[in-house]
Scaffold this active site. Structure first.
Site, PDB file in Angstrom:
ATOM      1  CE1 TYR A 318      -3.050  -3.026   1.383  1.00  0.00           C
ATOM      2  CE2 TYR A 318      -2.042  -2.718   3.530  1.00  0.00           C
ATOM      3  CZ  TYR A 318      -2.866  -3.434   2.684  1.00  0.00           C
ATOM      4  OH  TYR A 318      -3.508  -4.543   3.163  1.00  0.00           O
ATOM      5  CB  CYS A 343      15.620 -11.016  -5.116  1.00  0.00           C
ATOM      6  SG  CYS A 343      17.162 -11.456  -4.337  1.00  0.00           S
TER       7      CYS A 343
END
Ligand SMILES: *Cc1c(COP(=O)(O)O)cnc(C)c1O
Length: 419
Positions: A318, A343
Site C-alpha cells: 500500500y 530480491c
C-alpha cells in the site's frame, strides 16, 4: 501514546531494552507492548461511554496472535472474524462464541456450518445467496442463525484504494438501494433471524466525514426497514479508524469518533456493534530489525536491514509509511533509502528519507507495526517466519516462534516418480 520510549538513550518496550530482545530472540522480531494494547482497548471503550447498548469485536485479522487476543478478551472484547481459522483462534484465545461476529466476503458452506456449530453471536451476510445457504445449513442443524445484512453505502472512504471497501464498485456487501428487497426475502427464510444491518467502508480512515455520511445512509435504511415491518435491533458500524503513522499525522481520536457516532445514532434504539482493528493494535507493536549493510546508492545510500517485505508487507502493498528510528539514536541524521534483503525492488520501506544515522550492526525499529504486520508475513525467499514477542512491564515472552525455513521445507516432498 505508546510505551516504546528512550531511556538512557536506548529504546525500550515498557521496561525491557530492545537490545535485550534482539540478543535473546534475534532479529527481525515483532515486539508488542501489553500496556499499550490495554490502554488502546480502554480508550476505545471509554470513547463509546455515551452509547447505551454496544458490543466491541476486535477485527482479529489485523493481529490474530493468541497472546494479543487473550489480552483483549480480558478487556471484554469479542472478535470480528473473516475465516474459519480466525473463528477457532478467537475461541482458543478465550473469547466467548456469543461475542464473535463472522464477516468476510467469501465464507464457504463449511465455514458457515462451523459458525453454527460453535454458536457464534452473529453472521454478517454479504449477499443473498450466502443468506440462503446459511438458512439451509441452519435448518439442517435444527438451529437458528442470528444475522445482519452487510450493505455497501457507496461512499468514498478517502483512503488507499486497496483498503477502500464502501464504494459501489467494491466487492463488499449489497448495494444500499437493493438492500430492502433482499432483507425482505432473507427475513422470510427459516433458520435465520435477520436482526439488522452492517457496514465497513474501509481502513485507515483519516476523516470522520465519510463515516458520518455512511452512517446517515444506514440510519435511513434502518427507518425504511422498520417501516416495512422488520424488527431491527442491531447495527454493525464496522471499523476503519485511522492511526498516526507519521509523527505529524493527526487522525480523528476515538473520543471524536465516539461523539460523532453518539450524535448520528441517538434515535436509532439498537445495539451498536463496532469492529475496530488497527486503532487498537497499530501502535502497540514495532518491528525490531538490525542494519546489515549501508551501501552507496546513486543519490543516497541504501540502509539494508534484516527485515523485509515478507515480514512487513504494508509498504510494498500500500505504499505505507512506517516511521524508522534507531534503538540507540546519536542525534545525527542521514538521508537514505531503507530496503530489505528480498530480491524485489518493491522490498523498499522508505525512499530518500531523513532518518536517524545508522551503521551496520545497529538496531532500529519500524513503528506502528502492530496491525497488519506479522499477520501478513510470509516465508518468501525461503526466509524464516518472523517471531512475535509480548512485553509486560519488566518481563516478556515469545508469543509466536520464529519458524525456520527448514521447518517449512520439511512439510514439502519431492515425488518419488521423479528420478
Ligand atoms: C478489516 C475489517 C475491519 C477492521 O478494520 P480496521 O481498519 O483495522 O479498523 C472491520 N470490519 C471488517 C468487516 C473488516 O473487514
Amino acid at each position: 501514546m505508546d510505551h516504546f520510549e528512550l531511556r538512557n538513550g536506548v529504546l525500550h518496550a515498557e521496561d525491557i531494552p530492545l537490545p535485550q530482545i534482539a540478543e535473546e530472540i534475534g532479529t527481525p522480531v515483532y515486539v508488542y507492548s501489553r500496556a499499550t494494547l490495554e490502554r488502546h482497548a480502554q480508550v476505545f471503550a471509554d470513547a463509546l461511554k455515551d452509547i447505551p447498548k454496544k458490543h466491541i469485536a476486535f477485527a482479529i485479522k489485523c493481529n490474530p496472535n493468541l497472546g494479543v487476543l487473550r489480552v483483549l478478551a480480558r478487556q471484554g472484547y469479542g472478535a470480528d472474524v473473516v475465516s474459519g481459522g480466525e473463528l477457532e483462534r478467537a475461541l482458543a484465545a478465550g473469547m466467548a462464541a456469543e461475542d464473535i461476529v463472522f464477516s468476510g466476503v467469501g465464507k464457504t458452506r463449511a465455514e458457515l456450518a462451523l459458525g453454527l456449530d460453535r454458536g457464534i453471536g452473529q453472521f454478517n451476510i454479504e449477499h443473498e445467496p450466502e443468506g440462503v445457504a446459511l438458512s439451509e445449513i441452519a435448518v439442517g442443524k435444527e438451529t437458528t442463525a442470528r444475522a445482519v445484512l452487510r450493505v455497501n453505502p457507496d461512499v468514498d472512504a478517502g483512503t488507499h484504494a486497496k483498503i477502500s471497501t464502501g464504494k459501489a464498485e467494491n466487492k463488499f456487501g449489497v448495494g444500499i438501494d437493493a438492500a430492502p428487497a433482499i432483507f425482505d426475502r432473507l427475513s422470510a427464510l427459516p433458520g435465520l433471524t435477520m436482526r439488522g444491518v452492517a457496514l465497513h467502508i474501509g481502513s485507515q480512515l483519516t476523516s470522520l466525514d465519510p463515516l458520518e455520511a455512511a452512517f446517515e445512509r444506514v440510519g435511513r435504511l434502518v427507518a425504511d426497514l422498520r417501516a416495512a415491518g422488520h424488527s431491527i435491533t442491531h447495527v454493525d458500524l464496522g471499523g476503519g479508524l485511522g492511526v498516526p503513522y507519521r509523527p505529524d499525522d493527526n487522525p480523528p481520536t476515538p473520543a471524536e469518533y465516539g461523539a460523532m457516532v453518539a450524535r448520528v445514532t441517538k434515535d436509532w434504539d439498537v445495539t451498536l456493534m463496532f469492529e475496530p482493528g488497527r486503532v487498537i493494535a497499530g501502535n502497540t507493536g514495532v518491528l525490531l530489525t538490525e542494519v546489515l549493510w549501508v551501501k552507496p546508492g546513486a543519490a543516497n545510500p541504501f540502509v539494508i536491514v534484516d527485515a523485509a517485505m515478507n515480514d512487513l508487507a504494508r509498504p510494498a502493498l500500500y505504499d505505507a509509511y512506517h516511521d524508522f528510528v534507531a534503538v540507540r539514536p546519536t542525534g545525527e541524521k542521514m538521508t537514505a533509502s531503507i530496503v530489505g534483503p528480498v530480491c524485489e525492488t518493491g522490498d523498499t520501506f522508505a525512499r530518500d528519507r531523513v532518518i536517524d544515522k545508522v551503521e551496520a550492526g545497529d538496531l532500529a525499529v519500524f513503528r506502528t507495526a502492530g496491525a497488519y504486520g506479522a499477520t501478513m508475513a510470509s516465508t518468501y525467499n525461503s526466509r524464516s517466519l518472523v517471531p512475535e514477542v509480548l512485553v509486560d512491564g519488566g518481563r516478556y515472552i515469545t508469543v509466536a516462534d520464529r519458524i525456520a525455513a527448514g521447518t517449512i521445507m520439511a512439510a514439502e516432498r519431492v515425488p518419488d516418480w521423479i528420478e
